[in-house]
Design an enzyme around this catalytic site. Structure first.
Site, short mmCIF file in Angstrom:
data_model
loop_
_atom_site.label_atom_id
_atom_site.label_comp_id
_atom_site.label_asym_id
_atom_site.label_seq_id
_atom_site.Cartn_x
_atom_site.Cartn_y
_atom_site.Cartn_z
N CYS A 98 0.82 -1.23 0.00
CA CYS A 98 0.00 0.00 0.00
C CYS A 98 0.84 1.27 0.00
O CYS A 98 0.31 2.36 -0.20
CB CYS A 98 -0.94 0.00 1.20
SG CYS A 98 -1.96 -1.47 1.27
N ARG A 242 -20.21 8.60 -2.80
CA ARG A 242 -21.65 8.84 -2.74
C ARG A 242 -21.95 9.61 -1.46
O ARG A 242 -21.23 9.48 -0.47
CB ARG A 242 -22.44 7.52 -2.77
CG ARG A 242 -21.98 6.50 -1.72
CD ARG A 242 -22.75 5.20 -1.82
NE ARG A 242 -21.85 4.10 -2.11
CZ ARG A 242 -22.22 2.82 -2.09
NH1 ARG A 242 -23.46 2.48 -1.85
NH2 ARG A 242 -21.35 1.89 -2.34
N CYS A 395 -0.58 2.86 5.97
CA CYS A 395 -0.22 1.60 6.60
C CYS A 395 -0.01 0.56 5.50
O CYS A 395 -0.44 0.75 4.36
CB CYS A 395 -1.31 1.14 7.56
SG CYS A 395 -2.93 0.96 6.80
C1 COA Z 1 -15.07 -4.70 3.34
C2 COA Z 1 -15.14 -5.55 2.09
C3 COA Z 1 -14.84 -7.00 2.40
C4 COA Z 1 -16.56 -5.41 1.54
O1 COA Z 1 -16.63 -6.11 0.33
P1 COA Z 1 -18.04 -6.38 -0.37
O2 COA Z 1 -18.92 -7.10 0.59
O3 COA Z 1 -17.76 -6.97 -1.69
O4 COA Z 1 -18.56 -4.89 -0.53
P2 COA Z 1 -19.72 -4.32 -1.43
O5 COA Z 1 -19.19 -3.15 -2.16
O6 COA Z 1 -20.40 -5.40 -2.22
O7 COA Z 1 -20.73 -3.77 -0.33
C5 COA Z 1 -21.50 -4.64 0.47
C6 COA Z 1 -22.83 -3.95 0.72
O8 COA Z 1 -22.58 -2.75 1.44
C7 COA Z 1 -23.20 -1.66 0.77
N1 COA Z 1 -22.37 -0.46 0.96
C8 COA Z 1 -21.04 -0.34 0.71
N2 COA Z 1 -20.65 0.91 1.00
C9 COA Z 1 -21.75 1.58 1.44
C10 COA Z 1 -21.98 2.89 1.89
N3 COA Z 1 -21.00 3.78 1.93
N4 COA Z 1 -23.24 3.23 2.27
C11 COA Z 1 -24.23 2.34 2.22
N5 COA Z 1 -24.08 1.06 1.80
C12 COA Z 1 -22.85 0.69 1.42
C13 COA Z 1 -23.21 -2.07 -0.68
O9 COA Z 1 -24.19 -1.35 -1.41
C14 COA Z 1 -23.53 -3.53 -0.57
O10 COA Z 1 -24.91 -3.67 -0.38
P3 COA Z 1 -25.72 -4.89 -1.08
O11 COA Z 1 -25.11 -6.14 -0.48
O12 COA Z 1 -27.12 -4.62 -0.67
O13 COA Z 1 -25.46 -4.76 -2.54
C15 COA Z 1 -14.16 -5.02 1.01
O14 COA Z 1 -14.56 -3.77 0.56
C16 COA Z 1 -12.77 -4.94 1.59
O15 COA Z 1 -12.13 -5.94 1.85
N6 COA Z 1 -12.27 -3.70 1.76
C17 COA Z 1 -10.99 -3.48 2.36
C18 COA Z 1 -9.89 -3.76 1.38
C19 COA Z 1 -8.57 -3.76 2.07
O16 COA Z 1 -8.43 -4.18 3.21
N7 COA Z 1 -7.55 -3.27 1.36
C20 COA Z 1 -6.21 -3.28 1.87
C21 COA Z 1 -6.05 -2.35 2.98
S1 COA Z 1 -4.68 -2.81 3.94
#
Ligand code: COA
Length: 417
Positions: A98, A242, A395
């Site tokens: 990262c 959003r 991080c």
């Molecule tokens: C957290 C994580 C596992 C979620 O993955 P996901 O489940 O595929 O996420 P999605 O984008 O499909 O969102 C899941 C749900 O949350 C909702 N959602 C996401 N962000 C939202 C927001 N800001 N407001 C409202 N709803 C939200 C989505 O609309 C979706 O809803 P649905 O299931 O009804 O369609 C993934 O984003 C992740 O791993 N992020 C971190 C990545 C990371 O760690 N990177 C390295 C850093 S060291």
């Protein structure tokens, strides 16, 4: 060099210019584009915008974390060649997960001491093209044995040393720093709102170059190209921001039971690329975008990897002789909301100077490329408000933190101060 991290000061390094593609959600309009082609796009554009002849580049540095194309090993070289850099100029691959974007700047600044005049730094990440991979099938498939193909994107977010994924590392910090789900969601909500406002106000647009279908010619070699999905002419805006409200965030299920991190308060998973030109400040024809003053990188416990920016920033301040109050703006990568809040708490950092135009929770975090975005937006803020110093930090999975100190070359002390 010390047992507590590595600090480097740069005497005359500057970022001449920098830009990026839009950050686009996983599986979105950039999902089929190789990071090499995204990298070529930003490489060419940053040279054109800075009005620099590609033949003036004498070093290419490029980074990408995912092995997102079969020719991934060639990424730095092909980005250099297809950006118009001379064939005789070498290209180096750089990776610090990262913090790859910061590492590119660090390495480029170091190369200036070795006589490099102008380095093209490119970071490109296709999270969408993370392969579905197996390491054990070269010898074939034994009848009845488990087929071991796995999603590299998902698996790569897991650190087998502590036996936790990246979300758990943030949940660990939430427990250690006493951060409630409400506090974490409130931070994430502010990030979404700040980013959305920045987008609506046009703040983000000057750092973005639109991506459209394009072919990159290199005389005597195969052309390369960017193709977008049918019906999409160009991608010009970040797709994830959003305007959310905290109630919508509060409704989301925690990724891990008992944890605070959700899809809404963790960084989005996106594709994108960024580029920067690094050279000697004294050789820059115009005022550069930023002076690169110093960098610091440290190791921390893998299961608390998100705290990394705190000791990295402390080291940077200690060795550069500055204090927290002298830093006008901070950009700390938002891997997860609990992670940024823990860093702010550990540093006793006033959040009004932190991520003022939002961050990776709303924009997304294309691993290699985020560091260049953070430094770019920080530099633009310093320039826009006549501020002097800024620190960008991130991080790093596996347990590291890296921070970069920049100075506004156009800063002028206001009369009477
Ligand atoms: C957290 C994580 C596992 C979620 O993955 P996901 O489940 O595929 O996420 P999605 O984008 O499909 O969102 C899941 C749900 O949350 C909702 N959602 C996401 N962000 C939202 C927001 N800001 N407001 C409202 N709803 C939200 C989505 O609309 C979706 O809803 P649905 O299931 O009804 O369609 C993934 O984003 C992740 O791993 N992020 C971190 C990545 C990371 O760690 N990177 C390295 C850093 S060291």
């Amino acid at each position: 060099m010390s047992a507590n991290g590595r600090y480097s000061a740069f005497a005359d390094a500057a970022i001449f210019d920098a830009l990026r593609t839009p950050w686009v959600d996983l599986g979105g309009a950039l999902a089929e584009v190789s990071p090499i082609d995204l990298g070529i796009k930003v490489g060419r554009e940053v040279l054109a915008r800075a009005n620099v002849d590609p033949l003036a580049v004498d070093s290419v540095l490029a980074g990408s974390v995912a092995q997102a194309s079969f020719d991934a090993y060639m990424l730095p070289r092909h980005i250099g060649l297809y950006s118009g850099v001379a064939q005789s100029v070498p290209a180096l691959g750089v990776q610090r997960i990262c913090a790859t974007g910061f590492e590119l700047l660090h390495q480029a600044a170091r190369q200036l001491d070795d006589g490099v005049q102008l380095a093209l730094c490119v970071a490109a990440e296709s999270m969408s093209r993370n392969p579905i991979a197996a390491y054990t099938h070269r010898g074939g498939f034994r009848l009845g044995a488990e087929v071991q193909f796995k999603d590299f994107l998902w698996e790569a977010l897991y650190d087998p040393a502590p036996g936790v994924d990246m979300i758990t590392t943030a949940d660990n910090l939430a427990r250690r720093y006493g951060l409630s789900r409400d506090a974490v969601d409130a931070y994430a909500c502010a990030s979404h709102q700040r980013t959305f406002a920045a987008q609506q106000a046009g703040w983000l647009a000057p750092e973005i170059v639109a991506v459209s279908a394009q072919t990159f010619e290199l005389p005597g070699y195969q052309p390369r190209s960017i193709r977008l999905p049918r019906g999409i002419e160009a991608v010009s805006e970040d797709s994830h921001p959003r305007p959310g409200d905290v109630a919508a965030l509060a409704r989301l299920r925690a990724v891990h039971e008992g944890g605070v991190q959700t899809a809404g308060n963790s960084c989005a998973v996106v594709d994108g690329a960024a580029a920067a030109l690094v050279g000697s400040a004294s050789a820059c024809r115009d005022t550069p975008l930023a002076l690169l003053r110093a960098s610091a990188v440290v190791g921390v416990a893998p299961e608390f990897m998100g705290i990394g920016p705190a000791p990295a920033i402390r080291l940077l301040l200690h060795r550069s002789g500055l204090n927290l109050d002298q830093i006008d703006r901070f950009e700390i990568n938002e891997a997860q909301a609990a992670q940024v809040l823990a860093v702010a708490q550990a540093l006793e950092l006033d959040c009004s100077r932190l991520n003022v135009h939002g961050g990776s929770i709303a924009l997304g975090h294309p691993l290699a490329a985020s560091g260049l975005r953070l430094v770019m937006t920080l530099a633009r803020q310093l320039r826009a408000h006549n501020l002097r110093y800024g620190i960008a930090a991130a991080c790093v999975g596996g347990g590291q933190g890296m921070a970069v100190l920049i100075e506004n070359p156009a800063w002028r002390a206001l009369p009477g101060l």
